[in-house]
Design a protein around this motif. Structure first.
Motif, PDB file in Angstrom:
ATOM      1  N   ARG A  60       0.829  -1.213   0.000  1.00  0.00           N
ATOM      2  CA  ARG A  60       0.000   0.000   0.000  1.00  0.00           C
ATOM      3  C   ARG A  60       0.856   1.252   0.000  1.00  0.00           C
ATOM      4  O   ARG A  60       0.586   2.208  -0.739  1.00  0.00           O
ATOM      5  CB  ARG A  60      -0.922  -0.006   1.226  1.00  0.00           C
ATOM      6  N   ALA A  61       1.920   1.260   0.814  1.00  0.00           N
ATOM      7  CA  ALA A  61       2.795   2.427   0.878  1.00  0.00           C
ATOM      8  C   ALA A  61       3.563   2.620  -0.429  1.00  0.00           C
ATOM      9  O   ALA A  61       3.702   3.745  -0.917  1.00  0.00           O
ATOM     10  CB  ALA A  61       3.767   2.276   2.047  1.00  0.00           C
ATOM     11  N   GLU A  62       4.046   1.527  -1.019  1.00  0.00           N
ATOM     12  CA  GLU A  62       4.837   1.628  -2.244  1.00  0.00           C
ATOM     13  C   GLU A  62       4.008   2.103  -3.429  1.00  0.00           C
ATOM     14  O   GLU A  62       4.447   2.946  -4.221  1.00  0.00           O
ATOM     15  CB  GLU A  62       5.443   0.258  -2.569  1.00  0.00           C
ATOM     16  N   MET A  63       2.777   1.567  -3.563  1.00  0.00           N
ATOM     17  CA  MET A  63       1.948   1.881  -4.729  1.00  0.00           C
ATOM     18  C   MET A  63       0.897   2.947  -4.447  1.00  0.00           C
ATOM     19  O   MET A  63       0.100   3.258  -5.328  1.00  0.00           O
ATOM     20  CB  MET A  63       1.260   0.606  -5.234  1.00  0.00           C
ATOM     21  N   SER A  64       0.901   3.505  -3.224  1.00  0.00           N
ATOM     22  CA  SER A  64      -0.057   4.553  -2.835  1.00  0.00           C
ATOM     23  C   SER A  64      -1.494   4.111  -3.116  1.00  0.00           C
ATOM     24  O   SER A  64      -2.286   4.829  -3.740  1.00  0.00           O
ATOM     25  CB  SER A  64       0.257   5.862  -3.578  1.00  0.00           C
ATOM     26  N   LEU A  65      -1.842   2.938  -2.639  1.00  0.00           N
ATOM     27  CA  LEU A  65      -3.167   2.386  -2.893  1.00  0.00           C
ATOM     28  C   LEU A  65      -4.214   3.067  -2.025  1.00  0.00           C
ATOM     29  O   LEU A  65      -3.987   3.366  -0.850  1.00  0.00           O
ATOM     30  CB  LEU A  65      -3.169   0.879  -2.598  1.00  0.00           C
ATOM     31  N   THR A  66      -5.381   3.298  -2.600  1.00  0.00           N
ATOM     32  CA  THR A  66      -6.497   3.890  -1.876  1.00  0.00           C
ATOM     33  C   THR A  66      -7.344   2.775  -1.255  1.00  0.00           C
ATOM     34  O   THR A  66      -7.245   1.608  -1.657  1.00  0.00           O
ATOM     35  CB  THR A  66      -7.382   4.711  -2.820  1.00  0.00           C
ATOM     36  N   ILE A  70      -7.777  -1.142  -2.550  1.00  0.00           N
ATOM     37  CA  ILE A  70      -7.561  -2.303  -1.690  1.00  0.00           C
ATOM     38  C   ILE A  70      -8.814  -3.173  -1.679  1.00  0.00           C
ATOM     39  O   ILE A  70      -8.742  -4.411  -1.707  1.00  0.00           O
ATOM     40  CB  ILE A  70      -7.176  -1.858  -0.267  1.00  0.00           C
ATOM     41  N   GLY A  71      -9.984  -2.526  -1.649  1.00  0.00           N
ATOM     42  CA  GLY A  71     -11.239  -3.278  -1.708  1.00  0.00           C
ATOM     43  C   GLY A  71     -11.362  -4.102  -2.969  1.00  0.00           C
ATOM     44  O   GLY A  71     -11.792  -5.266  -2.938  1.00  0.00           O
ATOM     45  N   TRP A  72     -10.975  -3.517  -4.112  1.00  0.00           N
ATOM     46  CA  TRP A  72     -11.034  -4.262  -5.370  1.00  0.00           C
ATOM     47  C   TRP A  72     -10.029  -5.409  -5.400  1.00  0.00           C
ATOM     48  O   TRP A  72     -10.293  -6.471  -5.987  1.00  0.00           O
ATOM     49  CB  TRP A  72     -10.803  -3.329  -6.556  1.00  0.00           C
TER      50      TRP A  72
END
Length: 462
Positions: A60-66, A70-72
């Protein structure tokens, strides 16, 4: 000095060739080789399937996931499995569990390793979608043990192999952070960027090698493999299975169990995906500690699912098929209540972990109870029935995933809603009914298998 106990006894076999007891020290009989290989293969599939979940804090930190992304990813990881399980059940009836498992492990290892090469959300999602196919391994495991074990122990055999396989979902929660931080980052000096990627590539490689081993170490049935048995006329031809899937689809009990399994195994898949992030975000834990806390849920598979199948066999011996169904209702009802209790423990770790363990106990016992019923629905299309019911678990996980993909829903609230749904679904168990002749046949088969086991254990006359 020789062992006074002697070599381990082989699994006792009924006239059908099915084992009437489970001897964990037996690695020679085809029944117990299938038992051990099927749970181990499923363990590795489960480990690889959810291997990325405890590493999501770094991803999450590396790819800046929202939160939406993450839900998808949660939904994607379980959605393809629905279709894979439907197909693999029919394939088991047609070509046998040995070839199905071999090819699933070999081909399924590719997207597992592919996750290690993802560079952005889109490629990660594609590999998470593809990786879901290895979740079909559950159906092969249940099929293989169902054809290898007699009715007096089939519920226990199914539940134990599936439970020890599901254990991979708990082990991966602490093992993958350890592999990443201690092995690849600490010992080999990889950066975090390459650490989680190398961990996934290693998991995929082990799946590939296990697929090769499955081909050489197992056989389809107690009597041998399907192809030679059909050539000898001992089994119907492969095209005789063409209508089995539709026959299974026409049975409403199959779809009731589809929904029920979604309410237990679907919930387990969801928890495996979100537990580490839940503990990291709501209890202020680092990645390794959150993984250990989340592992408490999956590690219950060591014995909890086996208990569900064992009690299914016990109630089946006492009250027939109706007893198996009543036990399924009780376990699922308790699961729903326990999940609602867990939802109210946010901020109090001393309460959250015990509540999680109780919730896990009933979740996995519900799964074992479900598959203590499945082998008796329709033996002519066992693979198709197992595939449809197994797909229900992933369909439930897909549906539950939508509760966790929005920024407006607090995750503990999602747990509370999910617990209420599970409690309501438990009452559907009363719709699973059997005709009197089916009850009589199951009782006769059960007593016969139990008699064979007792006869095998009695000392022979000198």
């Amino acid at each position: 000095m020789s062992d006074p106990a002697g070599p381990p006894l082989p699994a006792a076999a009924a006239p059908s060739g099915k084992a009437t007891r489970i001897n964990l020290l037996d690695f020679k009989s085809p029944q117990m080789r299938a038992f051990h290989m099927s749970w181990f293969a499923f363990f590795l599939c489960f480990f690889a399937w959810f291997g990325i979940a405890p590493l999501m804090k770094a991803v999450r930190a590396e790819m800046s996931l929202t939160p939406d992304q993450i839900g998808w990813l949660i939904i994607g990881s379980v959605s393809v499995t629905v279709f894979a399980r439907l197909a693999i059940g029919w394939l088991c009836d047609r070509v046998g569990p040995r070839l199905c498992y071999t090819w699933l492990l070999v081909l399924g290892s590719l997207p597992v390793m592919g996750v290690g090469f993802a560079q952005d959300f889109e490629t990660l999602l594609i590999f998470r979608l593809a990786i879901g196919a290895i979740g079909a391994s559950f159906v092969i495991t249940q099929y293989h043990t169902s054809v290898m074990f007699a009715p007096n122990v089939v519920g226990t055999a199914n539940a134990t192999t599936a439970g020890w396989g599901n254990l991979g979902g708990g082990v991966t929660q602490f093992a993958m952070p350890f592999v990443m931080t201690t092995v690849f980052v600490g010992a080999f000096g990889f950066s975090d960027y390459w650490g989680w990627r190398a961990s996934m590539i290693a998991a995929g490689a082990v799946c590939f090698l296990t697929g090769i081993a499955y081909y050489f170490l197992t056989q389809d049935t107690p009597e041998g493999n399907l192809k030679p048995l059909r050539a000898e006329g001992k089994l119907p031809p492969a095209n005789s299975t063409n209508g089995t899937f539709l026959e299974a689809c026409r049975d409403p009990r199959v779809w009731v169990l589809f929904v029920i399994y979604g309410a237990c195994f679907g919930v387990e898949l969801t928890i495996n995906n979100v537990a580490a992030l839940h503990f990291a975000d709501n209890f202020d834990m680092n990645m390794a500690t959150a993984g250990l806390a989340a592992a408490a849920f999956g590690l219950m598979n060591l014995f909890a699912r086996s208990l569900g199948g064992y009690f299914g066999d016990v109630f089946g011996g006492r009250s027939g098929l109706k007893g198996r169904v009543l036990w399924l209702f009780a376990a699922l009802f308790a699961e729903g209540l326990a999940l609602m209790l867990f939802s109210q423990t946010t901020g109090a770790l001393v309460l959250a972990i015990p509540a999680l363990i109780v919730f896990s106990l009933f979740t996995q016992m519900s799964e074992g109870a479900t598959f203590s019923v499945v082998p008796f629905i329709n033996k002519k299309c066992l693979g198709s029935v197992a595939g449809i019911v197994g797909a229900g678990g992933n369909a439930g996980a897909v549906a539950a995933g939508f509760l966790f993909k929005t920024e407006t829903t607090w995750w503990p609230t999602a747990f509370l809603i999910l617990g209420g749904i599970v409690t309501g679904v438990s009452f559907l168990a009363f719709l699973v009914r059997f005709a009197p002749e089916a009850e009589t046949a199951a009782r006769t088969e059960f007593e016969h298998a139990r008699g064979e086991r007792v006869g095998d254990l009695l000392p022979s006359a000198a």
